[in-house]
Design a protein around this motif. Structure first.
Motif, PDB file in Angstrom:
ATOM      1  N   ALA A 111       0.960  -1.316   0.000  1.00 50.11           N
ATOM      2  CA  ALA A 111       0.049  -0.079  -0.058  1.00 50.11           C
ATOM      3  C   ALA A 111       0.871   1.269   0.061  1.00 50.11           C
ATOM      4  CB  ALA A 111      -0.869  -0.069   1.216  1.00 50.11           C
ATOM      5  N   GLY A 112       2.097   0.977   0.431  1.00 50.78           N
ATOM      6  CA  GLY A 112       2.989   2.288   0.570  1.00 50.78           C
ATOM      7  C   GLY A 112       3.053   3.099  -0.789  1.00 50.78           C
ATOM      8  N   GLN A 156      -6.269  -0.576   1.790  1.00 48.83           N
ATOM      9  CA  GLN A 156      -5.735   0.225   2.873  1.00 48.83           C
ATOM     10  C   GLN A 156      -5.682   1.606   2.634  1.00 48.83           C
ATOM     11  OE1 GLN A 156      -1.764   0.226   4.144  1.00 48.83           O
ATOM     12  NE2 GLN A 156      -2.044   0.390   6.352  1.00 48.83           N
ATOM     13  N   GLY A 209       0.698   2.279   8.792  1.00 48.73           N
ATOM     14  CA  GLY A 209       1.790   1.458   9.488  1.00 48.73           C
ATOM     15  C   GLY A 209       1.379  -0.057   9.179  1.00 48.73           C
ATOM     16  N   THR A 210       2.553  -0.921   9.248  1.00 51.48           N
ATOM     17  CA  THR A 210       2.503  -2.272   8.519  1.00 51.48           C
ATOM     18  C   THR A 210       1.374  -3.014   9.467  1.00 51.48           C
ATOM     19  OG1 THR A 210       4.443  -2.478  10.179  1.00 51.48           O
ATOM     20  CG2 THR A 210       4.775  -2.443   7.760  1.00 51.48           C
ATOM     21  N   TYR A 260       6.450  -8.256   2.037  1.00 47.13           N
ATOM     22  CA  TYR A 260       6.353  -7.034   1.481  1.00 47.13           C
ATOM     23  C   TYR A 260       6.307  -7.012  -0.142  1.00 47.13           C
ATOM     24  CZ  TYR A 260       7.908  -5.017   5.951  1.00 47.13           C
ATOM     25  OH  TYR A 260       7.954  -4.702   7.291  1.00 47.13           O
ATOM     26  N   GLY A 273      14.805  -2.289  11.764  1.00 48.35           N
ATOM     27  CA  GLY A 273      14.146  -2.606  12.896  1.00 48.35           C
ATOM     28  C   GLY A 273      15.200  -3.846  13.710  1.00 48.35           C
ATOM     29  N   GLU A 280      12.062  -0.716  16.611  1.00 48.08           N
ATOM     30  CA  GLU A 280      12.065   0.149  15.538  1.00 48.08           C
ATOM     31  C   GLU A 280      13.364   1.043  15.637  1.00 48.08           C
ATOM     32  OE1 GLU A 280      10.629  -0.239  12.360  1.00 48.08           O
ATOM     33  OE2 GLU A 280      10.377  -1.986  13.476  1.00 48.08           O
ATOM     34  N   ASN A 295      15.504  -7.091  11.354  1.00 48.77           N
ATOM     35  CA  ASN A 295      13.940  -7.609  10.829  1.00 48.77           C
ATOM     36  C   ASN A 295      13.886  -7.339   9.300  1.00 48.77           C
ATOM     37  OD1 ASN A 295      11.091  -8.197  10.417  1.00 48.77           O
ATOM     38  ND2 ASN A 295      10.682  -6.312  11.204  1.00 48.77           N
TER      39      ASN A 295
END
Ligand code: UD1
Ligand code: CA
Length: 455
Positions: A17-18, A82, A87-88, A110, A145, A160, A175
């Protein structure tokens, strides 16, 4: 792995969605291509490798385009919207309605991370902890992260970068963003996420810590850093393309394919090439190409959406477009373009030809300069040519038209009517010779020119 883990039901959620603002693009980031396929297609392919019962892509920025592209790439994937990127964790929560009734394992991927391998995902999916995070030892941990682990290596929580203190920032285990968890756990803990952090976002990465505090087991599976490479800018996109191509070239060589000049051959994600095929220099594979073993593609060819059977030879300088289907030992030579056409076994199209919307029977020879005139400005029409026919050089086949088996066309013909089997079709002006006329014309022209020059 515990008994029964392989048989469990899997669903994959792909976050896409980013905006990808650093791409500086009107195109949503996940639609930028690596290996001729949008990045989200790489995530879908990785998801498919797990044989999941559901795939949900979370779309937001450019959702309309992403939805269209996903439908084309994988007809069975669903889209969750979304509308605001909070946020994720919030993104995963938007996928939960599409997971209604699902009780198995959910894998979060992702859309902008094209290199996660099938083996790594299988390891992650098979782990029996309640929530499993894919981590990696970063050469430069940067803004990733950080994975905080116990003395025994189990995952305590994810912090994070923005929220980490100096000691936590010193951790190199990072991460990747990929996570596996039971659907019930995700439902419970995404509902409990807050956004009281440095970014004001609902972090998916808070889930392992929350789950652990509630008595669940959290674990880390690690992979090579190369697999977690994400794309955030055009420079990273170019780097991802280079990495993709380098890998595919090495894989092709390892599989027994000859690449005369590997560094000049460009593959697509779904290029399939059989062993003992030979690929010359500067060959570009667009999406959807299959080359069977023993076929040969000479230099400077561009292939897309086509199939080459064993023994077929193509090029140099040929262009095969979607729907080009070459039978065994078919030969396509230089400066030939083929679109949506079947060439049966042993067909020869040696030079300077366009074949579109055609079917060419076995062992037929297509002379140099032949063109199927398949488009009338509004509609496309078919050309059918039988087996063992001989199409004379520079034949214009004005479709729709048929040329029967063993028939011939005279060179330079414009064929507007069907040619029966075994017949010769001639469609050109009869030749006449005018004795001495060439010399007289030349003299007249020279006289004109000298008059002009002296004027
Ligand atoms: C995230 C992780 C971080 C990890 C890093 C790996 C969180 C909070 N942080 O950080 O621990 O090291 O990835 O690259 O998860 N997305 C949505 N909707 C949103 C937000 C993001 O779909 O509301 C998508 C993005 O399109 C992207 C992915 O989720 O594909 C990751 O989002 P991004 O904002 O890049 O996360 P990072 O800050 O990199
Ligand atoms: Ca990122």
């Amino acid at each position: 792995m515990t008994a029964g883990q392989q048989d469990q039901d899997i669903a994959v959620v792909i976050l896409a969605a980013g905006q990808g603002s650093r791409m500086k693009s009107d195109l949503p980031k996940v639609l930028h291509k690596v290996g001729a396929v949008p990045m989200v297609g790489h995530a879908l392919a990785a998801a498919r490798s797990l044989n999941p019962s559901r795939i949900i892509v979370v779309a937001g920025h450019g959702a309309e385009h992403v939805t269209k592209a996903v439908a084309k790439l994988d007809g069975s994937a669903q889209i969750a919207l979304q509308t605001e990127q909070l946020g994720t964790g919030h993104a995963v929560a938007q996928a939960l309605p599409a997971l209604e009734g699902f009780a198995g394992r959910v894998i979060v991927l992702y859309g902008d991370t094209p290199f996660i391998g099938a083996a790594t995902l299988a390891d992650l999916a098979a782990h029996d902890a309640d929530v499993v995070v894919l981590g990696f030892e970063a050469a430069d941990p940067g803004r990733y992260g950080r994975l905080v682990t116990d003395a025994d290596g189990t995952l305590e929580r994810i912090v994070e970068f923005k929220d980490a203190d100096e000691a936590t920032r010193a951790i190199r285990l990072c991460n990747s963003g990929v996570m596996a968890a039971d659907a019930a756990l995700l439902r419970e803990f995404t509902a409990r996420l807050g956004n009281d952090n440095a970014s004001g976002e609902y972090y998916l990465t808070d889930i392992p810590g929350l789950a652990r505090a509630a008595g669940h087991r959290a674990a880390v599976v690690t992979c090579d850093e190369a697999e977690t490479l994400g794309v955030n800018s055009r420079a990273e996109l170019a780097r991802a393309e280079a990495i993709f191509q380098t890998r595919r070239r090495a894989e092709a060589l390892a599989e027994g394919i000859t690449l005369t000049a590997p560094e000049t051959v460009w593959f697509a994600l779904d290029t399939h090439i059989g062993r003992d095929a030979i690929i010359g220099p500067n060959v570009i594979f667009g999406p959807g190409v299959t080359v069977e073993s023993g076929a040969e593609v000479l230099g400077f060819c561009h292939l897309e959406g086509c199939h080459l059977s064993t023994g077929a030879t193509v090029g140099p300088f040929a262009r095969l477009r979607p729907g080009a289907e070459l039978g065994g030992d078919a030969h396509v030579g230089n400066f030939v373009e083929i679109k949506n056409s079947v060439l049966e076994e042993g067909v020869k199209v040696g030079h300077l030809t366009y074949l579109g919307d055609a079917h060419i029977g076995e062992r037929t020879n297509i002379g140099a300069g032949t063109i199927t005139c398949n488009y009338d400005g509004v509609m496309k029409h078919r050309t059918e040519i039988g087996a063992e026919a001989f199409i004379g050089s520079d034949t214009m086949l004005v479709a729709p038209v048929r040329v029967g088996a063993r028939a011939m066309t005279g060179s330079g013909s414009v064929i507007t009517q069907d040619v029966p089997e075994d017949a010769l079709g001639l469609g050109r002006a009869r030749q006449t010779n005018k004795p001495g006329l060439a010399g007289r014309i030349m003299q007249a022209l020279r006289d004109q020119k000298s008059k002009k020059d002296t004027a």
